[in-house]
Design a protein around this motif. Structure first.
Motif, PDB file in Angstrom:
ATOM      1  N   VAL A  53       0.845  -1.208   0.000  1.00 32.34           N
ATOM      2  CA  VAL A  53       0.000   0.000   0.000  1.00 32.34           C
ATOM      3  C   VAL A  53       0.877   1.254   0.000  1.00 32.34           C
ATOM      4  O   VAL A  53       1.558   1.544   0.990  1.00 32.34           O
ATOM      5  N   TYR A  54       0.863   1.963  -1.121  1.00 35.87           N
ATOM      6  CA  TYR A  54       1.649   3.204  -1.211  1.00 35.87           C
ATOM      7  C   TYR A  54       1.198   4.010  -2.417  1.00 35.87           C
ATOM      8  O   TYR A  54       0.559   3.484  -3.326  1.00 35.87           O
ATOM      9  N   GLY A  55       1.572   5.276  -2.435  1.00 38.87           N
ATOM     10  CA  GLY A  55       1.284   6.120  -3.585  1.00 38.87           C
ATOM     11  C   GLY A  55       2.528   6.287  -4.448  1.00 38.87           C
ATOM     12  O   GLY A  55       3.655   6.214  -3.958  1.00 38.87           O
ATOM     13  N   GLY A  56       2.316   6.519  -5.739  1.00 31.52           N
ATOM     14  CA  GLY A  56       3.411   6.863  -6.651  1.00 31.52           C
ATOM     15  C   GLY A  56       4.334   5.701  -6.965  1.00 31.52           C
ATOM     16  O   GLY A  56       3.983   4.528  -6.776  1.00 31.52           O
ATOM     17  N   HIS A  57       5.528   6.032  -7.458  1.00 33.56           N
ATOM     18  CA  HIS A  57       6.552   5.023  -7.734  1.00 33.56           C
ATOM     19  C   HIS A  57       7.903   5.726  -7.674  1.00 33.56           C
ATOM     20  O   HIS A  57       7.965   6.948  -7.455  1.00 33.56           O
ATOM     21  N   ARG A  58       8.985   4.988  -7.878  1.00 29.64           N
ATOM     22  CA  ARG A  58      10.310   5.602  -7.748  1.00 29.64           C
ATOM     23  C   ARG A  58      11.210   5.261  -8.939  1.00 29.64           C
ATOM     24  O   ARG A  58      12.396   4.966  -8.786  1.00 29.64           O
ATOM     25  N   ALA A  59      10.631   5.319 -10.141  1.00 33.98           N
ATOM     26  CA  ALA A  59      11.411   4.979 -11.332  1.00 33.98           C
ATOM     27  C   ALA A  59      12.567   5.961 -11.543  1.00 33.98           C
ATOM     28  O   ALA A  59      13.631   5.583 -12.049  1.00 33.98           O
ATOM     29  N   THR A  60      12.374   7.222 -11.136  1.00 32.22           N
ATOM     30  CA  THR A  60      13.454   8.202 -11.312  1.00 32.22           C
ATOM     31  C   THR A  60      14.619   7.892 -10.383  1.00 32.22           C
ATOM     32  O   THR A  60      15.795   8.029 -10.751  1.00 32.22           O
ATOM     33  N   GLU A  97       1.102 -10.774   3.444  1.00 31.11           N
ATOM     34  CA  GLU A  97       1.273  -9.842   4.547  1.00 31.11           C
ATOM     35  C   GLU A  97       1.429  -8.463   3.920  1.00 31.11           C
ATOM     36  O   GLU A  97       2.023  -8.338   2.845  1.00 31.11           O
ATOM     37  N   VAL A  98       0.830  -7.447   4.546  1.00 33.19           N
ATOM     38  CA  VAL A  98       0.961  -6.065   4.061  1.00 33.19           C
ATOM     39  C   VAL A  98       1.421  -5.200   5.220  1.00 33.19           C
ATOM     40  O   VAL A  98       0.790  -5.171   6.278  1.00 33.19           O
ATOM     41  N   LYS A  99       2.499  -4.480   4.994  1.00 31.26           N
ATOM     42  CA  LYS A  99       3.022  -3.583   6.031  1.00 31.26           C
ATOM     43  C   LYS A  99       2.569  -2.152   5.761  1.00 31.26           C
ATOM     44  O   LYS A  99       2.470  -1.737   4.612  1.00 31.26           O
ATOM     45  N   SER A 100       2.361  -1.407   6.834  1.00 28.88           N
ATOM     46  CA  SER A 100       2.244   0.042   6.688  1.00 28.88           C
ATOM     47  C   SER A 100       3.681   0.584   6.590  1.00 28.88           C
ATOM     48  O   SER A 100       4.603  -0.158   6.291  1.00 28.88           O
ATOM     49  N   GLY A 101       3.874   1.867   6.844  1.00 31.28           N
ATOM     50  CA  GLY A 101       5.238   2.366   6.833  1.00 31.28           C
ATOM     51  C   GLY A 101       5.484   3.457   5.809  1.00 31.28           C
ATOM     52  O   GLY A 101       6.610   3.958   5.687  1.00 31.28           O
ATOM     53  N   THR A 112      -1.833  -7.951   8.497  1.00 31.35           N
ATOM     54  CA  THR A 112      -1.321  -6.581   8.488  1.00 31.35           C
ATOM     55  C   THR A 112      -0.223  -6.417   9.533  1.00 31.35           C
ATOM     56  O   THR A 112      -0.291  -6.977  10.622  1.00 31.35           O
ATOM     57  N   THR A 113       0.762  -5.634   9.173  1.00 29.20           N
ATOM     58  CA  THR A 113       1.881  -5.358  10.069  1.00 29.20           C
ATOM     59  C   THR A 113       2.099  -3.859  10.150  1.00 29.20           C
ATOM     60  O   THR A 113       2.178  -3.186   9.117  1.00 29.20           O
ATOM     61  N   SER A 114       2.183  -3.338  11.375  1.00 26.94           N
ATOM     62  CA  SER A 114       2.475  -1.924  11.558  1.00 26.94           C
ATOM     63  C   SER A 114       3.986  -1.704  11.456  1.00 26.94           C
ATOM     64  O   SER A 114       4.760  -2.280  12.218  1.00 26.94           O
ATOM     65  N   LEU A 115       4.387  -0.898  10.483  1.00 28.18           N
ATOM     66  CA  LEU A 115       5.813  -0.576  10.305  1.00 28.18           C
ATOM     67  C   LEU A 115       5.983   0.942  10.404  1.00 28.18           C
ATOM     68  O   LEU A 115       6.590   1.582   9.555  1.00 28.18           O
TER      69      LEU A 115
END
Ligand code: DI6
Ligand code: FE
Length: 410
Positions: A77-84, A140-144, A172-175
């Motif tokens: 779960v996150y926004g965007g990406h980091r291709a740059t 498993e899905v982490k926050s963070g 779910t895992t809290s990170l």
């Protein structure tokens, strides 16, 4: 007759039960009742009255069947990406240089905070679908990538919603202890104190199955990690750790003190860390996708982990910075080529040992009577082919909790 029973037969079962290679049963049968495996074994030994009790009879023509695959470490779960950032690294910048300059995890935090709940859900659901297409039934899905009370809760709610709306088991895992958000710049101890204080509320809302931290020079110190673990222990929550990924902080030994479910990454793990994990029964989760994408050269101490009897799991570590891949089958292949795991060890790593890394060993990870009816039918004859092909998806049929979610009857 029992209306909710289905018999699957003429199968080659890689049960992953201990005692023999792959727990292999040729000419095997699986009897499913509701969401549970009622009987698993050689078809010739299936009691006749059980065979007659199933109104549906599915012949699998000798196809390979494995437990549903389990991806026990993702940051889905996150926004965007980091291709740059990837391009910058190709030009010579290192992962930790980028992180120290305020990029890396923190740039994804910015993109996550501005994304709507719907955007976060839709992008994570697309990624989950890619994993599920290859036979993954548990993730498993982490926050963070929220790193504030509001945004951590939002990301964990999105993860829970994936488990409600997709035919997928989500842990779910809290990170929250992933990186230092800019509003706490220079005050990591204050941030950890705040993150520990969010935990009871997140837990009360049913959002947390485990607590994780990133213990490294660009993450948090062992002392800060310990405070996070103490907050988890006060709530009775199990812990896991991103340990010894970029340097040896002796995080694995610290996590073992708290009977951690798993320690993950482990390229810099030393002998004392291995011994501590073996003593605590902590699973070693290896992440070949991050090793590959960061172009690491230092291998986790596989031989020492094996010799100490530490269970080894494999996961995708899917995240936008160090492992943007969405193929757990490719991770099997890479675990063999990079880490020299055997194909059987690699498959144990995404089934029985991955279940244990999530505390699900009593319900998932093997084909065994009494466990949840999660299994995959493959267009393959031999189980070592799972780690051999790459860029090909031989997944034919997936059952999750007894329901066909992919395949001819889905
Ligand atoms: N180690 C990793 O590989 C991921 N998190 C962590 O602590 C990477 C996260 C990212 O770069 O966004
Ligand atoms: Fe990770």
């Amino acid at each position: 007759m029992s209306a909710h029973r289905t018999l699957y037969r003429q199968a080659r079962l890689a049960t992953m039960q201990p005692g023999s290679a792959w727990g292999l049963i040729d000419d095997g049968a699986l009897l499913v009742e509701g969401d549970t495996l009622l009987w698993v074994g050689p078809e010739a030994e299936l009691p006749a009255e059980l065979a007659r009790s199933a109104p549906r009879d599915v012949k699998l023509d000798g196809a390979l069947v494995t437990p549903g695959l389990i991806d026990c470490h993702t940051h889905l779960v996150y926004g965007g990406h980091r291709a740059t950032e990837f391009e910058l690294r190709l030009q010579g910048a290192s992962y930790d240089q980028i992180a120290r300059a305020g990029g890396g995890i923190r740039s994804t935090v910015s993109a996550t905070r501005v994304a709507t709940d719907g955007q976060l859900f839709n992008s994570a659901a697309d990624r989950a679908a890619a994993l599920m297409n290859e036979g993954v039934t548990v993730i498993e899905v982490k926050s963070g990538y929220g790193l504030s009370a509001e945004h951590e809760a939002r990301c964990l709610r999105v993860a829970r919603r994936l488990g409600r709306e997709l035919p997928l088991t989500v842990r779910t895992t809290s990170l929250a202890a992933h990186a230092l958000p800019h509003e706490f710049a220079g005050r990591p101890d204050d941030y950890i104190e705040a993150a520990c204080a969010w935990l009871p509320q997140l837990h009360a809302e049913g959002l947390v199955d485990a607590v994780d931290a990133f213990c490294d020079e660009i993450g948090f110190t062992p002392a800060q990690t310990r405070r996070m673990f103490e907050a988890a222990a006060r709530l009775g929550l199990p812990v896991k750790l991103h340990a010894e990924q970029l340097s040896n902080q002796h995080g694995a030994a610290l996590a073992a003190e708290f009977n951690a479910l798993s320690c993950d990454h482990l390229e810099h793990l030393d002998g004392d860390g291995v011994a501590a994990m073996a003593h605590a029964g902590t699973v070693a989760v290896l992440l070949p996708g991050a090793f590959y994408f960061l172009r690491e050269t230092r291998l986790p101490p596989i031989a020492a982990l094996r010799a100490a009897g530490v269970p080894i799991a494999i996961a995708s570590d899917h995240n936008p910075g160090s492992a943007p891949g969405l193929s757990l089958l490719l991770m099997l292949n890479m675990a063999c080529t990079f880490f020299r795991l055997t194909p059987e060890e690699a498959l144990r790593g995404v089934t029985v040992h991955a279940a244990r890394a999530l505390g699900l060993q009593h319900s998932h990870g093997q084909l065994k009577a009494g466990l949840q009816a999660d299994f995959v039918v493959w267009d393959l004859a031999a189980p070592n082919e799972l780690a051999y092909w790459f860029g090909r998806n031989p997944c034919q049929r997936v059952l999750r909790a007894g329901i066909e979610i992919l395949g001819p009857d889905a």
